[in-house]
Design an enzyme around this catalytic site. Structure first.
Site, short mmCIF file in Angstrom:
data_model
loop_
_atom_site.label_atom_id
_atom_site.label_comp_id
_atom_site.label_asym_id
_atom_site.label_seq_id
_atom_site.Cartn_x
_atom_site.Cartn_y
_atom_site.Cartn_z
N ASP A 1 -2.87 -8.08 -4.62
CA ASP A 1 -3.23 -6.84 -3.96
C ASP A 1 -3.79 -5.80 -4.92
O ASP A 1 -3.44 -5.79 -6.10
CB ASP A 1 -1.95 -6.27 -3.34
CG ASP A 1 -2.22 -5.50 -2.07
OD1 ASP A 1 -3.38 -5.40 -1.68
OD2 ASP A 1 -1.24 -5.02 -1.48
N GLN B 1 0.82 -11.25 -2.67
CA GLN B 1 -0.57 -10.84 -2.50
C GLN B 1 -1.16 -10.50 -3.85
O GLN B 1 -0.48 -9.90 -4.69
CB GLN B 1 -0.65 -9.59 -1.62
CG GLN B 1 -0.23 -9.81 -0.19
CD GLN B 1 -0.31 -8.52 0.59
OE1 GLN B 1 0.18 -7.49 0.15
NE2 GLN B 1 -0.94 -8.58 1.75
N HIS C 1 -8.30 -1.43 0.51
CA HIS C 1 -7.33 -2.51 0.23
C HIS C 1 -8.17 -3.74 -0.04
O HIS C 1 -9.14 -3.97 0.66
CB HIS C 1 -6.47 -2.85 1.44
CG HIS C 1 -5.81 -1.70 2.11
ND1 HIS C 1 -4.44 -1.60 2.19
CD2 HIS C 1 -6.30 -0.63 2.77
CE1 HIS C 1 -4.13 -0.51 2.87
NE2 HIS C 1 -5.24 0.09 3.24
N LYS D 1 -12.58 -4.27 8.40
CA LYS D 1 -12.45 -5.09 7.20
C LYS D 1 -13.57 -6.12 7.07
O LYS D 1 -14.29 -6.39 8.03
CB LYS D 1 -11.09 -5.78 7.18
CG LYS D 1 -10.79 -6.56 8.44
CD LYS D 1 -9.38 -7.17 8.37
CE LYS D 1 -9.15 -8.06 9.56
NZ LYS D 1 -7.93 -8.84 9.50
N HIS E 1 -5.31 -1.48 -4.60
CA HIS E 1 -5.76 -0.36 -3.77
C HIS E 1 -6.64 0.55 -4.61
O HIS E 1 -6.26 0.94 -5.70
CB HIS E 1 -4.55 0.37 -3.20
CG HIS E 1 -3.78 -0.50 -2.28
ND1 HIS E 1 -2.66 -1.20 -2.68
CD2 HIS E 1 -4.02 -0.87 -0.99
CE1 HIS E 1 -2.23 -1.94 -1.67
NE2 HIS E 1 -3.04 -1.76 -0.64
N CYS F 1 0.78 -1.24 0.00
CA CYS F 1 0.00 0.00 0.00
C CYS F 1 0.82 1.29 0.00
O CYS F 1 0.47 2.21 -0.74
CB CYS F 1 -1.05 0.00 1.11
SG CYS F 1 -0.76 -1.13 2.46
N ARG G 1 7.41 -10.84 5.45
CA ARG G 1 7.09 -10.51 6.83
C ARG G 1 7.80 -11.50 7.74
O ARG G 1 7.84 -12.69 7.45
CB ARG G 1 5.58 -10.59 7.07
CG ARG G 1 4.85 -9.57 6.24
CD ARG G 1 3.36 -9.68 6.41
NE ARG G 1 2.71 -8.71 5.53
CZ ARG G 1 1.39 -8.60 5.39
NH1 ARG G 1 0.60 -9.39 6.10
NH2 ARG G 1 0.88 -7.71 4.59
#
Length: 641
Positions: A386, A384, A518, A472, A388, A337, A366
Site C-alpha cells: 500500500d 497490501q 491510494h 479507480k 498513499h 489509509c 477483513r
RNA sequence: GCCGAUGUAGCUCAGCGGUAGAGCACUUCCUUGGUAAGGAAGAGGUCAUGGGUUCAAGUCCCAUCAUUGGCUCCA
C-alpha cells in the site's frame, strides 16, 4: 438494391432482403460454411435474417468473440432441448453465453441432479446436433408469449416476459424446443460438433437470495472435436499450475484449521520469495520518492468512524476488540489509509512539501464470507503493498501517471506483458451508493481518464465499479494460460482528506485540502504471488526463487569439496543447499527437478580434480562444467537483469 | 452467508456393514552409485468431530467443523 459496407471498407450492392449468409456466399463458399452470425449496423443478427436497408455488415465466425458468444448461446438452447427431452417438465430460467462456454439455470422440480447425469445429456446434445435443426426466429406478441409459457407452466419465463415490451418479443425454435429469446443464433445445430458439460452449481433466480434456487449447468462446446481436446488440455494445465497445489508441493505456504480459515502462513521458502518481492518493490518506490512508514495492526474505532468505513462496513467486519478496563473499542485494521492520514497530520504541511508519499507493506484483516475464501487469492488476512500519495489538486494527474509507470515497471519485471486497464467510474443511476461531492467526483474521474489516455493505456470503462469513496484504475493481467486477473489498483480519493481535515498551506498562505491517491501495484502480496505461481507454473524468475541452486555430490567422498563450493557461493543475493542424502545422483537430480530448483551443481571425482562444478539447468539438462567463480558471475548477471 | 460435493497415514488415493490398505515421503541397515526413482526391513491411522440406527459403522442417517465448485459480497 441496398448498399452493404464490409469491414474492409468495400461497398457491394445486393437486393433488398438479402441475408448475411447470402452475402457470405457471394464472397466465398468457404466463408459461408463458417459464418455463425453477422454484425449488422453494430447489432448481432442471425445469418439468415433479411437485411432490407443499407447497412454495414461484418460476418462473424468462430474466430470472433461475438461469433463464439452466439455459438455458445445457441449451445445453451441445445442443452435445454436435451434437458427437456430427457427430463420432461423441466423449467428454464436464463441461458447465456459466458466468457468460455455457457450455462443454463433450470428448475428440475423434485428431481435430484448431479454431474453423473452429464454424460447422458452430452450424448443427447450431440444426437440433436446431428439433426442440423435450424434456429428459427419467430416474432410473437406479448400475449402469445404469455399464453405459450402459461401453458408450459414456466414461471421463470413468464417473469422475464413481464419486463419485456410488446412488439419486440421473439421466440427461437430448433427441433422440438421453443425458447423465449432475443437471439441471435447460429444457422443450425449441426455446427456444434463437440460438447462438454463442466459443472453444476446452485444459483438464485435473478441472483436474489430470497428467491428460489435453480440448478445452473455449465458447459462448453466447439465446432471441432480437436478444439475440445485442446480445451481439456488447457484445463489440465491450469490444474497443474494451481497455486494451492504448487504452494504445498514447493513448500511456500500453508493453512491450519487451528489458526483459522483464510489466514495463510508462509513457510520458509514462501517467506523468502515474498521478502524478495517486497524488497524489489520497496527499492523501486524509494527511487520514485516514496517514504516507508509502519503503523499498528489495530486502530481505535473512532478512526474508522471518522474515515466512514465503520458506517459502511462495521457490521460486516470482524467485531471490535475491547480494552478490559475502559471498554474502549479497537478494530483490526481493514486498510491502512486512515493510519496514514494521521501520519500526514503529524505536522503542518506546505505546498512545497507535496506530494508526500507514504508506503507500507501493511497487513490488514477483513471478514470475508466463508464460502468466498480461496487459496491465497481470497483470504481474511493479507498484506497490501500500500501507499498513499497526498498531493495538490494540480499534481493529481502527474502523480497518477507516475504511479502508472511504477505499476507497468513491476508487471514487466515479472513477465506480465499482457494487461488492460479498467477505469471504474460511478454508477450514474445510483449516486447515493457513494460518498463525496459531485464536483470532486467529476474532477477525480477526469484526472484518471486523462492520465490513462496520456499514458496510452489500453482501457475499458466500467460504470458502477468505483469504490464508494472514489473512482479507480484497476490493472487486469492475462497470465500464461490466457486467464484474466485483477492485480494492481490506483484510486483517487477526495473524501478521506475531507473527513480527516487534511490541510496544507498554499503559496497564498491559505489552507488547502490535499488530494489522496491510494495505490497498490501488486494489490496484495498473497494474491499477487498466487497469480505469479500460476503464471510461471512455479518456475519463478531466478532472482525470486527461494533456492537458486543445489549442490549434488555424487557420493559422500566429495562432501568436503561440496561444502567449500557452497561457502563460496552463498551470499545475500544467491542462496542454495547441498543434497547430502545417501542417494544415487539420478535420484538427487530427479528430486531437484521436481522441486524446480533452477541450477544443479554436480560434483564428483572429475570436478574435484579439475576444481570445477558440472552445471545442470532445470528443464534444460547438462550445461557442461565451469569454475565456481564463473558460475557465480553467471548467476549474478542473470539475477540483476 | 446460501446450495451442491468432499473429508481414511506427512502427501496422493483405494476400501463403502463383519476387527484398517497401497504408492510416495519418513527411520534403520546394505549400497559409494556420473545427469529424472538402487535394495531390504521398520515405524506410522480413536478412518474430520459429536450424536443416532444396527448383534456389528470409514462404510447407513443427522448435526457441527473444515476443504471445495458455484451464487451473493468485496474498503
Amino acid at each position: 438494391m441496398i448498399n452493404i459496407t464490409l469491414p474492409d471498407g468495400s461497398v457491394r450492392q445486393y437486393e433488398s432482403g438479402t441475408t448475411s449468409m447470402q452475402i457470405a456466399l457471394s464472397i466465398s463458399e468457404g466463408l459461408a460454411r463458417n459464418v455463425l452470425a453477422a454484425e449488422v449496423n453494430g447489432e448481432v443478427w442471425d445469418a439468415d435474417r433479411a437485411i432490407d436497408t443499407d447497412a454495414t455488415v461484418s460476418l462473424l465466425t468462430w474466430n470472433d468473440t461475438k461469433g463464439k458468444a452466439t455459438f455458445w448461446h445457441s449451445s445453451a438452447h441445445l442443452m435445454a432441448e436435451a434437458l427437456e427431452a430427457l427430463y420432461p417438465g423441466t423449467k428454464f430460467g436464463i441461458g447465456p453465453a459466458i466468457e468460455t462456454g455457457f450455462y443454463y439455470d433450470v428448475d428440475f422440480g423434485d428431481r435430484d441432479f448431479s454431474s453423473d447425469d452429464f454424460k447422458q445429456i452430452e450424448t443427447k446434445m450431440l444426437e440433436l446436433a446431428k439433426t442440423k435443426s435450424r434456429y428459427e426466429r419467430i416474432p410473437v406478441s406479448k400475449a402469445e408469449a404469455e399464453t405459450y409459457f402459461t401453458e408450459k407452466d414456466d414461471e421463470y419465463k413468464l417473469d422475464l416476459i413481464k419486463d419485456l415490451e410488446d412488439g419486440y418479443i421473439t421466440f427461437y425454435k430448433q427441433g422440438n424446443f421453443t425458447d423465449l429469446c432475443r437471439g441471435p443464433h447460429i444457422p443450425n445445430t449441426g455446427f456444434i460438433k463437440a460438447v462438454k458439460l463442466t459443472n453444476v452449481a446452485g444459483a438464485y433466480w435473478r441472483g436474489d437470495e430470497s428467491r428460489k434456487q435453480l440448478t445452473r449447468i455449465y458447459g462448453v462446446t466447439f465446432p471441432k472435436q480437436s478444439e475440445l481436446s485442446e480445451y481439456v488440455k488447457m484445463i489440465e494445465e491450469a490444474k497443474k499450475r494451481d497455486h494451492r497445489k504448487l504452494g504445498k508441493e514447493l513448500e511456500l505456504f500453508t493453512f491450519s484449521e487451528k489458526v483459522g480459515m483464510g489466514l495463510p502462513m508462509w513457510l520458509p521458502k514462501g517467506a523468502a520469495l515474498r521478502e524478495k518481492l517486497s524488497n524489489f518493490l520497496q527499492r523501486a518506490q524509494l527511487k520514485a520518492g516514496y517514504e516507508q512508514v509502519i503503523t499498528p495492526h489495530i486502530g481505535h474505532k473512532n478512526l474508522y468512524v471518522t474515515s466512514g468505513h465503520y458506517e459502511k462496513y462495521g457490521a460486516d467486519s470482524f467485531q471490535p476488540i475491547k480494552t478490559p478496563q475502559e471498554g474502549e473499542e479497537f478494530l483490526l485494521k481493514p486498510m491502512n489509509c486512515p493510519h496514514h492520514c494521521e501520519l500526514y497530520k503529524f505536522k503542518p504541511r506546505s505546498y512545497k512539501d507535496l506530494p508526500v508519499r507514504f508506503a507500507e507493506f501493511g497487513t490488514v484483516y477483513r471478514y470475508e464470507q466463508s464460502g468466498e475464501l480461496h487459496g491465497l487469492t481470497r483470504v481474511r488476512g493479507f498484506t497490501q503493498d500500500d501507499a498513499h500519495l497526498f498531493c495538490r489538486p494540480d499534481q493529481v494527474k502527474d502523480e497518477f501517471k507516475k504511479v502508472i509507470d511504477l505499476v507497468l515497471y513491476v508487471f514487466t519485471a515479472l513477465g506480465f506483458d499482457d494487461y488492460t486497464a479498467q477505469v471504474s467510474l460511478r454508477d450514474p443511476e445510483n449516486k447515493t451508493k457513494y460518498i463525496g461531492s459531485d464536483h470532486n467526483w467529476q474532477l477525480a474521474e477526469a484526472a484518471i481518464i486523462e492520465a490513462a489516455e496520456e499514458k496510452g493505456l489500453k482501457t475499458v470503462v466500467e460504470l458502477g465499479e468505483a469504490a464508494f469513496y472514489g473512482p479507480k484504475l484497476d490493472f487486469m493481467v492475462k497470465d500464461a494460460l490466457g486467464r484474466k486477473w485483477q492485480l494492481g489498483t490506483i484510486q483517487v480519493d477526495y473524501n478521506l482528506p475531507e473527513r480527516f481535515e487534511l490541510e496544507y498551506t498554499g503559496s497564498d498562505n491559505a489552507k488547502h485540502r490535499p488530494v489522496m491517491i491510494h495505490r497498490a501495484p501488486f494489490g496484495s502480496l498473497e494474491r499477487f504471488i498466487a497469480v505469479l505461481i500460476e503464471h510461471c507454473a512455479g518456475n519463478f524468475p531466478l532472482w525470486l526463487t527461494p533456492e537458486q541452486f543445489i549442490i549434488l555430490p555424487i557420493s559422500e567422498k566429495y562432501e568436503e569439496y561440496a561444502k567449500k563450493v557452497l561457502e563460496s557461493l552463498n551470499n545475500s543475493d544467491i542462496r542454495g543447499l547441498i543434497d547430502l542424502r545417501d542417494e544415487k545422483i539420478g535420484r538427487k537430480i530427479r528430486d531437484a527437478e521436481m522441486k524446480k530448483v533452477p541450477y544443479m551443481l554436480i560434483i564428483g571425482e572429475k570436478e574435484v580434480a579439475d576444481g570445477v562444478v558440472s552445471i545442470r539447468k532445470h528443464g534444460a539438462g547438462d550445461l557442461g562444467s565451469m569454475g565456481v567463480e564463473e558460475f557465480r558471475d553467471k548467476l549474478i548477471t542473470e539475477i540483476t537483469v
